[in-house]
Design a protein around this motif. Structure first.
Motif, short mmCIF file in Angstrom:
data_model
loop_
_atom_site.label_atom_id
_atom_site.label_comp_id
_atom_site.label_asym_id
_atom_site.label_seq_id
_atom_site.Cartn_x
_atom_site.Cartn_y
_atom_site.Cartn_z
N THR A 359 -2.21 -16.61 -9.48
CA THR A 359 -3.33 -15.59 -10.91
C THR A 359 -3.99 -14.92 -10.16
O THR A 359 -4.45 -13.54 -10.44
N LEU A 362 -2.42 -11.73 -8.18
CA LEU A 362 -1.94 -10.96 -8.75
C LEU A 362 -3.44 -9.84 -9.93
O LEU A 362 -2.95 -8.67 -10.39
N PRO A 366 -2.59 -6.18 -7.75
CA PRO A 366 -1.58 -6.31 -8.88
C PRO A 366 -0.46 -5.58 -8.23
O PRO A 366 0.68 -5.77 -8.64
N LEU A 369 2.58 -7.74 -6.80
CA LEU A 369 3.83 -8.97 -8.43
C LEU A 369 4.80 -8.13 -7.80
O LEU A 369 5.48 -9.65 -8.00
N PRO A 370 5.56 -7.30 -7.70
CA PRO A 370 7.01 -6.83 -7.49
C PRO A 370 7.30 -8.13 -5.62
O PRO A 370 8.60 -9.03 -6.06
N LEU A 372 5.55 -10.86 -4.88
CA LEU A 372 5.98 -12.42 -5.79
C LEU A 372 7.05 -12.18 -6.62
O LEU A 372 7.91 -13.17 -6.25
N LEU A 373 7.38 -11.76 -7.74
CA LEU A 373 9.50 -11.88 -8.37
C LEU A 373 10.15 -12.10 -7.47
O LEU A 373 10.00 -12.47 -8.03
#
Length: 442
Positions: A359, A362, A366, A369-370, A372-373
């Motif tokens: 968390t 991110l 940020p 994020l891609p 991590l997803l």
């Protein structure tokens, strides 16, 4: 109701099995070049080895090469018994005595850079004194030691440093609670090219800092190094169970993690930060960690987040392009917590730390994020495996590090998973608490 009763009964049975775990002695065994040469000594603060179960760090010419768990029969000579087993399990490397330098690296040793050690502590002066004694016995030629007294309620730590370690240890007070906050306070105060962090409940091997800092001299692109953590004592069932679960150690194979060349077979890289090391044995190039902004102050023990500060630091350095090296010859001995209640708290905190650092990453980066997803499905499977219940009957053996085949009771598994669910909430609560804190205590 029936389900709740069954769960309580299972927990009670697990605790009963847990309480029947016998103590394990801790020792070091140094094998010489001669097949008959071996030196056995007890672990830090332990009595001489006798008959019974023994957890042994095996060294060759001073260099840690592995561990073993053995039982010394009544009346047998512990040194001869353990040396015979160690030579079978950890044979001498090819090339003979001159194959490696004493620190385990081929060729001539590289001069280590100057290092500052930060020890954050809170109301644990007795433990702190033991840790400082081991740091002052280091063979590294250029060491600065900084103690950060985190949110103290007494003067005990300051008085200890001033009375016993004046002019050899710097004392810094950080009024705001939280391990990451304390580490950032230490980071701002240090002068060394490399900054190392350890805990107040460790005993550092005399070569710890020499081994931990040498990779920075060998690799200008290195941002972080971590090392080996072994148990100082295995006297209580809680200590044995934690070490049987894998403990803090990451094995005896040096590894370099390079974001430009992700390791094969690790599709979750760099989001499996727990594989890189632990906060009780880590070092950073000072300029690199400062450029990364240090540790996120809303992470770590002493905050609502409860953990994740070290993992956050590892990933931030890798995300900036720095390399990370795991150095098993850089050794500290850790005094594990002693009770079942300690284990429950630890399991919950470890679970929280895993999702806290993700968390925090991110929130602060940020753009990740891609990535991590894309790794999320595998990440969920990894989390399930990491926290899975494993049979406690028959037990596992301390020493098989970086594996997940060891006992892990249902109660601790549940707490770890609850911690993972709580982690993002805890992190946001910690951030809010920081914003709400009076000026001067942040």
């Amino acid at each position: 109701m029936a389900g709740a009763r069954r769960a309580r009964q299972e927990t009670r049975q697990e605790i009963d099995r847990f309480l029947s775990t016998e103590p394990v002695q801790v020792a070091e065994l140094d094998l010489g070049d001669d097949e008959e040469a071996a030196a056995l000594r007890p672990g830090p603060g332990s009595p001489p080895v006798t008959s019974g179960a023994v957890f042994v760090l095996v060294r060759r010419r001073g260099r840690p090469v592995g561990t073993l768990l053995a039982r010394v029969p009544e009346g047998a000579d512990p040194t001869r018994t353990l040396a015979a087993l160690a030579r079978r399990l950890h044979p001498a490397p090819a090339g003979g005595p001159g194959a490696a330098t004493p620190n385990g690296r081929l060729g001539s040793p590289v001069a280590s850079p100057g290092v500052s050690v930060v020890v954050a502590t809170r109301e644990r002066a007795r433990l702190l004194g033991r840790a400082l004694d081991s740091l002052l016995a280091q063979d590294h030629p250029d060491v600065e030691i900084v103690v950060v007294d985190n949110a103290p309620v007494t003067d005990e730590t300051r008085e200890l440093v001033e009375r016993k370690y004046a002019e050899r240890v710097r004392y810094v007070c950080e009024p705001a609670p939280g391990l990451a906050v304390a580490h950032n306070r230490g980071l701002a105060a240090v002068r060394g090219e490399v900054v190392a962090f350890t805990d107040d409940d460790v005993v550092a091997d005399p070569r710890w800092l020499t081994e931990l800092t040498a990779p920075f001299a060998a690799d200008p692109g290195l941002g972080c190094a971590t090392g080996l953590i072994l148990p100082a004592r295995l006297r209580t069932p809680a200590q044995v169970l934690l070490e049987s679960h894998g403990g803090f150690a990451k094995g005896f194979t040096p590894r370099t993690y390079d974001p430009a060349h992700p390791p094969a077979g690790e599709p979750l890289f760099p989001f499996t930060a727990g594989r890189f090391g632990s906060g009780a044995n880590m070092a950073f190039r000072t300029a690199v960690l400062r450029a990364a902004g240090g540790f996120d102050p809303a992470t770590g023990a002493g905050t609502h987040a409860r953990g994740g500060d070290d993992l956050y630091g590892f990933v931030r350095v890798l995300a900036q392009g720095g390399r990370l090296h795991y150095t098993p010859t850089a050794l500290v001995w850790h005094h594990h917590r002693e009770t079942w209640r300690d284990l429950e708290t630890q399991a919950y905190g470890y679970g929280a730390g895993l999702t806290v650092y993700l968390t925090a990453i991110l929130v602060n980066r940020p753009a990740l994020l891609p990535a991590l997803l894309a790794r999320l499905p595998r990440g969920l499977a990894h989390a399930r495996a990491l926290t899975a219940v494993r049979d406690t009957d028959g037990g596992g053996a301390p020493g098989g590090h970086d594996e997940r085949t060891h006992p892990w009771p249902r109660r601790l598994s549940r707490l770890q998973r609850r911690g993972m669910v709580y982690g993002p909430v805890g992190y946001l609560r910690a951030r809010y608490a920081l914003r709400s804190a009076p000026r001067g205590t942040r």
